[in-house]
Scaffold this active site. Structure first.
Site, PDB file in Angstrom:
ATOM      1  N   HIS A  82     -33.592 109.724  98.053  1.00 38.59           N
ATOM      2  CA  HIS A  82     -33.002 111.042  97.835  1.00 38.59           C
ATOM      3  C   HIS A  82     -34.115 112.049  97.576  1.00 38.59           C
ATOM      4  O   HIS A  82     -35.297 111.692  97.473  1.00 38.59           O
ATOM      5  CB  HIS A  82     -31.980 111.020  96.699  1.00 38.59           C
ATOM      6  CG  HIS A  82     -32.518 110.676  95.351  1.00 38.59           C
ATOM      7  ND1 HIS A  82     -33.051 109.446  95.033  1.00 38.59           N
ATOM      8  CD2 HIS A  82     -32.610 111.404  94.202  1.00 38.59           C
ATOM      9  CE1 HIS A  82     -33.427 109.419  93.776  1.00 38.59           C
ATOM     10  NE2 HIS A  82     -33.175 110.612  93.239  1.00 38.59           N
TER      11      HIS A  82
ATOM     12  N   ASP B 139     -39.201 113.173  91.780  1.00 39.77           N
ATOM     13  CA  ASP B 139     -39.855 111.945  91.333  1.00 39.77           C
ATOM     14  C   ASP B 139     -39.758 110.830  92.370  1.00 39.77           C
ATOM     15  O   ASP B 139     -40.341 109.759  92.178  1.00 39.77           O
ATOM     16  CB  ASP B 139     -39.299 111.488  89.981  1.00 39.77           C
ATOM     17  CG  ASP B 139     -37.800 111.232  89.994  1.00 39.77           C
ATOM     18  OD1 ASP B 139     -37.069 112.011  90.626  1.00 39.77           O
ATOM     19  OD2 ASP B 139     -37.352 110.257  89.361  1.00 39.77           O
ATOM     20  N   HIS B 140     -39.038 111.089  93.455  1.00 38.09           N
ATOM     21  CA  HIS B 140     -38.946 110.117  94.556  1.00 38.09           C
ATOM     22  C   HIS B 140     -39.580 110.651  95.845  1.00 38.09           C
ATOM     23  O   HIS B 140     -39.622 109.922  96.839  1.00 38.09           O
ATOM     24  CB  HIS B 140     -37.482 109.768  94.827  1.00 38.09           C
ATOM     25  CG  HIS B 140     -36.813 109.073  93.687  1.00 38.09           C
ATOM     26  ND1 HIS B 140     -36.508 107.729  93.693  1.00 38.09           N
ATOM     27  CD2 HIS B 140     -36.394 109.538  92.475  1.00 38.09           C
ATOM     28  CE1 HIS B 140     -35.925 107.395  92.546  1.00 38.09           C
ATOM     29  NE2 HIS B 140     -35.849 108.480  91.792  1.00 38.09           N
TER      30      HIS B 140
ATOM     31  N   HIS C  20     -24.912 109.424  92.935  1.00 34.55           N
ATOM     32  CA  HIS C  20     -25.897 110.142  92.133  1.00 34.55           C
ATOM     33  C   HIS C  20     -25.508 111.618  92.107  1.00 34.55           C
ATOM     34  O   HIS C  20     -24.489 112.020  92.682  1.00 34.55           O
ATOM     35  CB  HIS C  20     -27.299 109.925  92.721  1.00 34.55           C
ATOM     36  CG  HIS C  20     -28.419 110.366  91.840  1.00 34.55           C
ATOM     37  ND1 HIS C  20     -28.436 110.151  90.478  1.00 34.55           N
ATOM     38  CD2 HIS C  20     -29.589 111.013  92.122  1.00 34.55           C
ATOM     39  CE1 HIS C  20     -29.548 110.636  89.972  1.00 34.55           C
ATOM     40  NE2 HIS C  20     -30.262 111.181  90.945  1.00 34.55           N
TER      41      HIS C  20
ATOM     42  N   HIS D  87     -37.249 101.992  87.303  1.00 29.21           N
ATOM     43  CA  HIS D  87     -36.830 103.370  87.024  1.00 29.21           C
ATOM     44  C   HIS D  87     -36.443 103.519  85.551  1.00 29.21           C
ATOM     45  O   HIS D  87     -35.345 103.945  85.201  1.00 29.21           O
ATOM     46  CB  HIS D  87     -35.659 103.758  87.939  1.00 29.21           C
ATOM     47  CG  HIS D  87     -35.462 105.239  88.075  1.00 29.21           C
ATOM     48  ND1 HIS D  87     -34.590 105.944  87.287  1.00 29.21           N
ATOM     49  CD2 HIS D  87     -36.008 106.148  88.920  1.00 29.21           C
ATOM     50  CE1 HIS D  87     -34.597 107.222  87.629  1.00 29.21           C
ATOM     51  NE2 HIS D  87     -35.460 107.372  88.632  1.00 29.21           N
TER      52      HIS D  87
ATOM     53  N   ASP E 131     -31.350 106.073  92.898  1.00 32.61           N
ATOM     54  CA  ASP E 131     -30.681 106.398  91.645  1.00 32.61           C
ATOM     55  C   ASP E 131     -29.167 106.379  91.857  1.00 32.61           C
ATOM     56  O   ASP E 131     -28.647 106.940  92.827  1.00 32.61           O
ATOM     57  CB  ASP E 131     -31.093 107.782  91.159  1.00 32.61           C
ATOM     58  CG  ASP E 131     -32.563 107.845  90.773  1.00 32.61           C
ATOM     59  OD1 ASP E 131     -33.247 106.809  90.870  1.00 32.61           O
ATOM     60  OD2 ASP E 131     -33.016 108.920  90.361  1.00 32.61           O
TER      61      ASP E 131
END
Length: 308
Positions: free
Chosen positions: A63, A67-68, A140, A269, A211
């Site tokens: 996504h 942070d990804h 998410h 995570h 997530d």
């Protein structure tokens, strides 16, 4: 085949954990590795590892939270400077193409290899004669994907004693039979591969989820996999907080593993609120109350994808 963790933290990096990135190492199977997510600082983690960016074949983004994702432009640029010339495809949710186009245009970044950005929303997104990759949407706060990597069944082992009895010496014929191809011997006899191969070897499987709150698609992707990689942002005392922000607790991840009948669960995570070993041990214990074969992902360490 193993899963190598480049970043195991959530939200922002800490001195002990970088943000999200995972490498699926397929050196024996393909001579390459595949990357899942690429948070800021991922290329620094790669430099601390034995990975070579020139060997990166695919990148799968779950996504578009930073942070990804924020490490992707720099890593793609560095791959060219580190000898990467072979094609690379980046898969991800809608919007990934716009993001990469804007970043590359504004920064005047060019890469010296064929780069394909492929937006996907579900289904079988890639397949060849050895592997397939399936994506499904998760639950998410923004569109987010989980991925299932399925190795296809491999031919069984050759019955060497039987071949020796037939007077067939090792050579190209062995290779053809191993590939499941029938061959004609010099005396005209046909040798059928099925007669000299053992039972096929079941392919291994991995589910790597982005997530997510607990959801049915997580179970579907993880059904009977050899290894499930699932987020565990919080412990159970923060379950309402986890739900509010679209995450799971360690115990919820364990319940998904149990429902799906997986062989092994790797948690990753982790919230930066968990700073010491005692807290991480407690997080692991909560998960193991539900699913015994649970392990914590650690920075720059691997978990094997075992056949059994």
């Amino acid at each position: 085949m193993d899963v190598y963790f480049l970043g195991t933290g959530a939200g922002m990096p800490t001195t002990k954990r970088n943000v999200s990135s995972i490498a699926l190492r397929l050196y024996e199977e393909r001579g390459t590795f595949w990357m899942f997510d690429c948070g800021e600082g991922t290329q620094h983690q790669v430099l601390r590892s034995s990975l070579k960016l020139s060997k990166c074949e695919f990148i799968f983004i779950t996504h578009l939270h930073g942070d990804h994702l924020f490490g992707l432009p720099g890593l793609l640029s560095s791959r060219g400077h580190q000898g990467g010339t072979k094609p690379l495809t980046v898969f991800g949710p809608p919007g990934l193409g716009d993001y990469m186009k804007i970043v590359f245009e504004v920064s005047h970044t060019q890469v010296p290899y064929p780069l394909v950005i492929k937006e996907v929303d579900g289904g079988v997104i890639w397949s060849d004669d050895t592997f397939s990759v399936t994506a499904l949407p998760l639950d998410h706060r923004v569109p987010c994907l989980g991925y299932r990597i399925q190795e296809k069944d491999r031919p069984g082992r050759l019955k060497f004693e039987l071949l020796k009895e037939k007077g067939i010496p090792p050579g190209p014929v062995y290779g053809q039979l191993k590939q499941g191809k029938d061959v004609q011997l010099p005396d005209g006899e046909f040798l059928f591969a099925a007669s000299v191969l053992g039972e096929s070897i079941p392919g291994r499987s991995v589910a790597i989820l982005g997530d997510t709150r607990p959801c049915d698609h997580a179970v579907r992707l993880a059904r009977h996999v050899n290894l499930l990689v699932h987020e565990a942002t919080f412990m159970e005392d923060r379950v309402e907080h986890a739900h509010e922000f679209g995450h799971s607790t360690a115990k919820q991840a364990a319940r998904i593993a149990d429902r799906a009948g997986v062989k092994k669960l790797a948690l990753t995570h982790f919230s930066s609120r968990y700073k010491d070993e005692e807290q991480m041990d407690q997080l692991l214990s909560e998960a193991r109350e539900v699913f015994a074969e649970t392990y914590l992902a650690e920075e720059l360490e691997a978990i094997a994808v075992d056949a059994e």
